[in-house]
Scaffold this motif. Structure first.
Motif, short mmCIF file in Angstrom:
data_model
loop_
_atom_site.label_atom_id
_atom_site.label_comp_id
_atom_site.label_asym_id
_atom_site.label_seq_id
_atom_site.Cartn_x
_atom_site.Cartn_y
_atom_site.Cartn_z
N LEU A 134 0.81 -1.21 0.00
CA LEU A 134 0.00 0.00 0.00
C LEU A 134 0.85 1.27 0.00
CD1 LEU A 134 -3.00 0.86 0.20
CD2 LEU A 134 -2.74 0.81 2.68
N GLN A 135 0.45 2.24 -0.83
CA GLN A 135 1.05 3.57 -0.80
C GLN A 135 0.03 4.59 -1.32
OE1 GLN A 135 5.27 5.50 -1.25
NE2 GLN A 135 4.70 4.55 -3.18
N SER A 136 -0.28 5.60 -0.48
CA SER A 136 -1.31 6.55 -0.87
C SER A 136 -1.19 7.84 -0.06
CB SER A 136 -2.70 5.95 -0.66
OG SER A 136 -3.71 6.92 -0.84
N PRO A 137 -1.46 9.01 -0.70
CA PRO A 137 -1.48 10.27 0.03
C PRO A 137 -2.83 10.53 0.71
CG PRO A 137 -1.85 10.69 -2.29
CD PRO A 137 -1.61 9.21 -2.16
N GLY A 138 -3.79 9.61 0.54
CA GLY A 138 -5.10 9.76 1.17
C GLY A 138 -6.15 10.26 0.21
N GLY A 139 -7.27 10.71 0.77
CA GLY A 139 -8.39 11.16 -0.06
C GLY A 139 -9.70 10.95 0.67
N SER A 140 -10.63 10.26 0.02
CA SER A 140 -11.99 10.07 0.54
C SER A 140 -12.00 9.13 1.75
CB SER A 140 -12.90 9.51 -0.56
OG SER A 140 -14.11 9.06 -0.02
N VAL A 141 -12.43 9.65 2.90
CA VAL A 141 -12.49 8.84 4.12
C VAL A 141 -13.52 7.73 3.98
CG1 VAL A 141 -12.98 8.88 6.59
CG2 VAL A 141 -11.72 10.76 5.55
N ARG A 154 -12.42 -10.20 3.46
CA ARG A 154 -11.74 -11.11 2.53
C ARG A 154 -10.44 -11.67 3.10
NH1 ARG A 154 -12.92 -10.26 -2.98
NH2 ARG A 154 -11.32 -11.83 -3.34
N GLU A 155 -10.09 -11.24 4.33
CA GLU A 155 -8.84 -11.68 5.00
C GLU A 155 -7.61 -11.38 4.14
OE1 GLU A 155 -9.31 -15.75 6.17
OE2 GLU A 155 -10.68 -15.23 7.80
N ILE A 156 -7.59 -10.19 3.55
CA ILE A 156 -6.44 -9.73 2.75
C ILE A 156 -5.51 -8.92 3.65
CG2 ILE A 156 -5.74 -8.27 0.81
CD1 ILE A 156 -8.43 -8.90 -0.49
N GLY A 157 -4.22 -9.13 3.54
CA GLY A 157 -3.24 -8.43 4.35
C GLY A 157 -2.71 -7.19 3.63
N THR A 158 -2.11 -6.29 4.41
CA THR A 158 -1.46 -5.11 3.82
C THR A 158 0.00 -5.07 4.25
OG1 THR A 158 -2.26 -3.76 5.68
CG2 THR A 158 -3.49 -3.64 3.61
N GLN A 159 0.80 -4.42 3.42
CA GLN A 159 2.23 -4.30 3.68
C GLN A 159 2.70 -2.92 3.25
OE1 GLN A 159 4.56 -7.15 1.51
NE2 GLN A 159 6.50 -6.65 2.55
N LEU A 167 -0.90 8.12 4.15
CA LEU A 167 -1.23 9.33 4.88
C LEU A 167 -2.71 9.67 4.76
CD1 LEU A 167 1.82 11.43 3.58
CD2 LEU A 167 1.69 10.12 5.71
N SER A 168 -3.18 10.50 5.68
CA SER A 168 -4.54 11.03 5.65
C SER A 168 -5.57 9.91 5.79
CB SER A 168 -4.75 11.85 4.37
OG SER A 168 -5.99 12.50 4.35
N ALA A 169 -6.36 9.63 4.76
CA ALA A 169 -7.37 8.56 4.84
C ALA A 169 -6.78 7.18 4.62
CB ALA A 169 -8.48 8.81 3.81
N CYS A 170 -5.58 7.11 4.07
CA CYS A 170 -4.97 5.81 3.74
C CYS A 170 -4.84 4.87 4.94
CB CYS A 170 -3.61 6.04 3.08
SG CYS A 170 -2.67 4.52 2.79
N PRO A 171 -4.48 5.36 6.16
CA PRO A 171 -4.34 4.43 7.28
C PRO A 171 -5.60 3.61 7.57
CG PRO A 171 -3.30 6.50 7.83
CD PRO A 171 -4.01 6.71 6.52
N TYR A 172 -6.78 4.10 7.17
CA TYR A 172 -8.00 3.34 7.42
C TYR A 172 -8.08 2.12 6.50
CZ TYR A 172 -8.93 7.80 9.63
OH TYR A 172 -8.82 8.94 10.41
N ILE A 173 -7.49 2.21 5.32
CA ILE A 173 -7.36 1.03 4.47
C ILE A 173 -6.33 0.09 5.08
CG2 ILE A 173 -6.75 0.17 2.17
CD1 ILE A 173 -7.51 2.91 1.05
N LEU A 174 -5.22 0.65 5.51
CA LEU A 174 -4.12 -0.12 6.08
C LEU A 174 -4.58 -1.00 7.24
CD1 LEU A 174 -0.99 -0.63 6.37
CD2 LEU A 174 -0.98 1.36 7.90
#
Length: 260
Positions: A134-141, A154-159, A167-174
């Protein structure tokens, strides 16, 4: 108009001039009050204007304990650490690309509608994704929350790789991922968000939207096993800045999956 000094002045003219002077005085008074309120907000740090208010270092400056707030403009600011790869100009919306086997890269800004769109991409990908780099500057929460819940279902992992950022909204995906592996030199940052508030609506409606949105985020973090106290850093950081979490904080708040 006659110049005869014996001519009596028109009382209507005097009344009109008097009203005009009163209205002008009231306008000047209101402008003065407004200026003082704005100046007070700037001095108290409630309003950020170019060249005024808090002056946090840019994101390119190294982060140290107790010195973790940085100015943040997604199109300009990148962390100072050397990334595992140069991403170049990030896409304006999330893009899914296969790296190897069941490992994929999810990269780019989180645009409105990306939640449903990326969920569809993940369901159609072959082989079925197991890990997203994952890499993102964020965006829509809202889209980040929707996608994060899908990753957990789906039991998918992040790295996150060395020197890359979320950053920003991205940590919620993480944190939605079933497992999370974050390199110590990767940067995870949070700040205040906008939740669909409209400048056309009264301020009370905007405040209600923000409070409801923050409540939804805290419930989400708790559901994902993340300590909601991490939001104290986000809520204290204005949208034009970012609070970068240290590796020990990522472990303390539950961002990093602990090995059994």
């Amino acid at each position: 108009m006659s110049n005869d000094p014996r001519e009596k002045p028109n009382p209507k003219e005097k009344t009109g001039n008097g009203v005009g002077r009163i209205l002008t005085a009231i306008l000047i008074f209101q402008l003065g009050i407004g200026a003082m309120l704005v100046l007070g907000d700037v001095q108290l740090g409630r309003l950020s204007l170019p060249g005024l208010g808090p002056n946090a270092p840019r994101l390119t400056e190294p982060v140290r304990p107790g010195d973790q707030r940085r100015t943040y403009r997604p199109e300009r600011d990148r962390p100072p650490t050397q990334p595992a790869r140069d991403p170049g100009q990030l896409p304006e919306r999330l893009m899914l690309t296969q790296i190897e086997g069941a490992t994929y890269r999810l990269e780019g800004a989180v645009a409105e509608g990306d939640g449903a769109r990326v969920k569809k991409l993940l369901s159609e990908a072959t082989p079925t994704p197991e890990t997203l780099v994952l890499q993102s500057p964020g965006g829509s929460v809202q889209d980040a929350l929707e996608l994060g819940r899908h990753l957990r279902d789906r039991e998918i992992g992040t790295q996150m790789l060395a020197g890359e950022f979320c950053l920003s909204a991205c940590p919620y995906i993480l944190v939605g991922a079933a497992t999370r592996d974050i390199d110590d030199s990767a940067q995870v940052g949070m700040h205040q968000h906008y939740f669909g508030q409209s400048t056309i609506l009264p301020a009370s409606f905007a405040v209600e939207d923000i409070q409801a949105g923050q409540g939804e985020v805290m419930v989400y973090l708790n559901d994902m096993g993340i300590d909601p106290m991490v939001m104290t850093h986000a809520l204290a950081t204005p949208p034009d800045e970012i609070y970068v979490l240290l590796p020990e904080q990522l472990r303390e708040y539950g961002f990093v999956t602990q090995e059994d």
